[in-house]
Design a protein around this motif. Structure first.
Motif, PDB file in Angstrom:
ATOM      1  N   ASP A  45      -4.476   6.738  -5.628  1.00 29.83           N
ATOM      2  CA  ASP A  45      -5.060   7.658  -6.444  1.00 29.83           C
ATOM      3  C   ASP A  45      -4.340   8.999  -6.522  1.00 29.83           C
ATOM      4  O   ASP A  45      -4.135   9.851  -5.342  1.00 29.83           O
ATOM      5  CB  ASP A  45      -6.389   8.083  -5.658  1.00 29.83           C
ATOM      6  N   ILE A  46      -3.646   9.257  -7.518  1.00 28.40           N
ATOM      7  CA  ILE A  46      -2.543  10.356  -7.633  1.00 28.40           C
ATOM      8  C   ILE A  46      -3.347  11.831  -7.505  1.00 28.40           C
ATOM      9  O   ILE A  46      -2.761  12.543  -6.696  1.00 28.40           O
ATOM     10  CB  ILE A  46      -2.099  10.578  -9.256  1.00 28.40           C
ATOM     11  N   ASN A  47      -4.695  11.757  -7.970  1.00 28.04           N
ATOM     12  CA  ASN A  47      -5.263  12.950  -7.917  1.00 28.04           C
ATOM     13  C   ASN A  47      -5.461  13.332  -6.428  1.00 28.04           C
ATOM     14  O   ASN A  47      -5.859  14.526  -5.947  1.00 28.04           O
ATOM     15  CB  ASN A  47      -6.333  13.268  -8.816  1.00 28.04           C
ATOM     16  N   ALA A  48      -6.139  12.505  -5.731  1.00 26.45           N
ATOM     17  CA  ALA A  48      -6.731  12.764  -4.273  1.00 26.45           C
ATOM     18  C   ALA A  48      -5.491  12.386  -3.405  1.00 26.45           C
ATOM     19  O   ALA A  48      -5.985  12.330  -2.097  1.00 26.45           O
ATOM     20  CB  ALA A  48      -7.886  12.119  -3.999  1.00 26.45           C
ATOM     21  N   ASN A  49      -4.559  11.911  -3.652  1.00 30.56           N
ATOM     22  CA  ASN A  49      -3.453  11.591  -2.743  1.00 30.56           C
ATOM     23  C   ASN A  49      -3.903  10.453  -1.899  1.00 30.56           C
ATOM     24  O   ASN A  49      -3.735  10.578  -0.471  1.00 30.56           O
ATOM     25  CB  ASN A  49      -2.594  12.720  -1.971  1.00 30.56           C
ATOM     26  N   ARG A  50      -4.830   9.524  -2.254  1.00 33.99           N
ATOM     27  CA  ARG A  50      -5.199   8.493  -1.235  1.00 33.99           C
ATOM     28  C   ARG A  50      -4.744   7.171  -1.489  1.00 33.99           C
ATOM     29  O   ARG A  50      -4.105   7.242  -2.947  1.00 33.99           O
ATOM     30  CB  ARG A  50      -6.803   8.386  -1.259  1.00 33.99           C
ATOM     31  N   GLU A  51      -4.362   6.289  -0.830  1.00 33.34           N
ATOM     32  CA  GLU A  51      -3.824   5.102  -1.093  1.00 33.34           C
ATOM     33  C   GLU A  51      -4.828   3.619  -0.724  1.00 33.34           C
ATOM     34  O   GLU A  51      -5.556   4.134   0.151  1.00 33.34           O
ATOM     35  CB  GLU A  51      -2.516   4.811  -0.160  1.00 33.34           C
ATOM     36  N   PHE A  52      -4.895   2.868  -1.555  1.00 35.20           N
ATOM     37  CA  PHE A  52      -5.642   1.826  -1.130  1.00 35.20           C
ATOM     38  C   PHE A  52      -4.965   1.017  -0.080  1.00 35.20           C
ATOM     39  O   PHE A  52      -3.877   0.698   0.191  1.00 35.20           O
ATOM     40  CB  PHE A  52      -5.378   0.803  -2.420  1.00 35.20           C
ATOM     41  N   VAL A  53      -5.984   0.467   1.053  1.00 39.72           N
ATOM     42  CA  VAL A  53      -5.554  -0.252   2.186  1.00 39.72           C
ATOM     43  C   VAL A  53      -6.256  -1.565   2.259  1.00 39.72           C
ATOM     44  O   VAL A  53      -7.450  -1.602   2.092  1.00 39.72           O
ATOM     45  CB  VAL A  53      -5.864   0.716   3.361  1.00 39.72           C
ATOM     46  N   GLY A  54      -5.699  -2.520   1.655  1.00 35.86           N
ATOM     47  CA  GLY A  54      -6.252  -3.912   1.498  1.00 35.86           C
ATOM     48  C   GLY A  54      -5.543  -4.582   0.988  1.00 35.86           C
ATOM     49  O   GLY A  54      -4.097  -4.573   1.146  1.00 35.86           O
ATOM     50  N   VAL A  55      -5.912  -5.758   0.397  1.00 36.36           N
ATOM     51  CA  VAL A  55      -5.137  -6.913  -0.185  1.00 36.36           C
ATOM     52  C   VAL A  55      -5.633  -7.299  -1.414  1.00 36.36           C
ATOM     53  O   VAL A  55      -6.860  -7.536  -1.666  1.00 36.36           O
ATOM     54  CB  VAL A  55      -5.015  -8.396   0.876  1.00 36.36           C
ATOM     55  N   ILE A  56      -4.625  -7.287  -2.511  1.00 33.41           N
ATOM     56  CA  ILE A  56      -4.743  -7.654  -3.744  1.00 33.41           C
ATOM     57  C   ILE A  56      -4.335  -9.177  -3.786  1.00 33.41           C
ATOM     58  O   ILE A  56      -3.065  -9.558  -3.680  1.00 33.41           O
ATOM     59  CB  ILE A  56      -4.158  -6.826  -4.675  1.00 33.41           C
ATOM     60  N   LYS A  57      -5.276 -10.212  -3.986  1.00 31.47           N
ATOM     61  CA  LYS A  57      -4.839 -11.561  -3.787  1.00 31.47           C
ATOM     62  C   LYS A  57      -4.447 -11.991  -5.135  1.00 31.47           C
ATOM     63  O   LYS A  57      -3.583 -13.094  -5.144  1.00 31.47           O
ATOM     64  CB  LYS A  57      -6.245 -12.205  -3.365  1.00 31.47           C
ATOM     65  N   SER A  58      -4.995 -11.557  -6.161  1.00 30.49           N
ATOM     66  CA  SER A  58      -4.733 -12.136  -7.572  1.00 30.49           C
ATOM     67  C   SER A  58      -4.705 -11.093  -8.370  1.00 30.49           C
ATOM     68  O   SER A  58      -5.862 -10.169  -8.382  1.00 30.49           O
ATOM     69  CB  SER A  58      -5.507 -13.135  -7.883  1.00 30.49           C
ATOM     70  N   LEU A  59      -3.999 -11.037  -9.336  1.00 31.25           N
ATOM     71  CA  LEU A  59      -4.018 -10.028 -10.931  1.00 31.25           C
ATOM     72  C   LEU A  59      -3.609 -10.696 -11.989  1.00 31.25           C
ATOM     73  O   LEU A  59      -2.744 -11.336 -12.027  1.00 31.25           O
ATOM     74  CB  LEU A  59      -2.848  -9.017 -10.349  1.00 31.25           C
TER      75      LEU A  59
END
Length: 76
Positions: A45-59
């Motif tokens: 999240d560029i605006n809030a400077n937060r990062e996703f913590v998890g796993v993306i299994k498929s895209l």
């Protein structure tokens, strides 16, 4: 936390939708899509400077706007 979810989103001018686990979360019928985009950032999240913590299994990327019903099916 720790429970897998399926998420889908789609956009085109004046037609936006987000879906999670088969249910529509939000839609919007007003808005533009910038032209010339060449990158998509996932997990930040560029605006809030937060990062996703998890796993993306498929895209999966579709070059055309799917219908809301198709998004719901994909996220079920």
């Amino acid at each position: 936390e720790g429970i897998p979810s399926k998420f889908a989103f789609a956009w085109k001018a004046n037609d936006f939708a987000t879906v999670m686990d088969g249910g529509i979360q939000a839609t919007d019928t007003a808005g533009t899509v910038p032209s010339g985009l060449t990158r998509m950032f996932l997990g930040h999240d560029i605006n809030a400077n937060r990062e996703f913590v998890g796993v993306i299994k498929s895209l999966v990327y579709f070059p055309a706007r799917l219908t809301n019903a198709q998004l719901q099916t994909l996220s079920t």
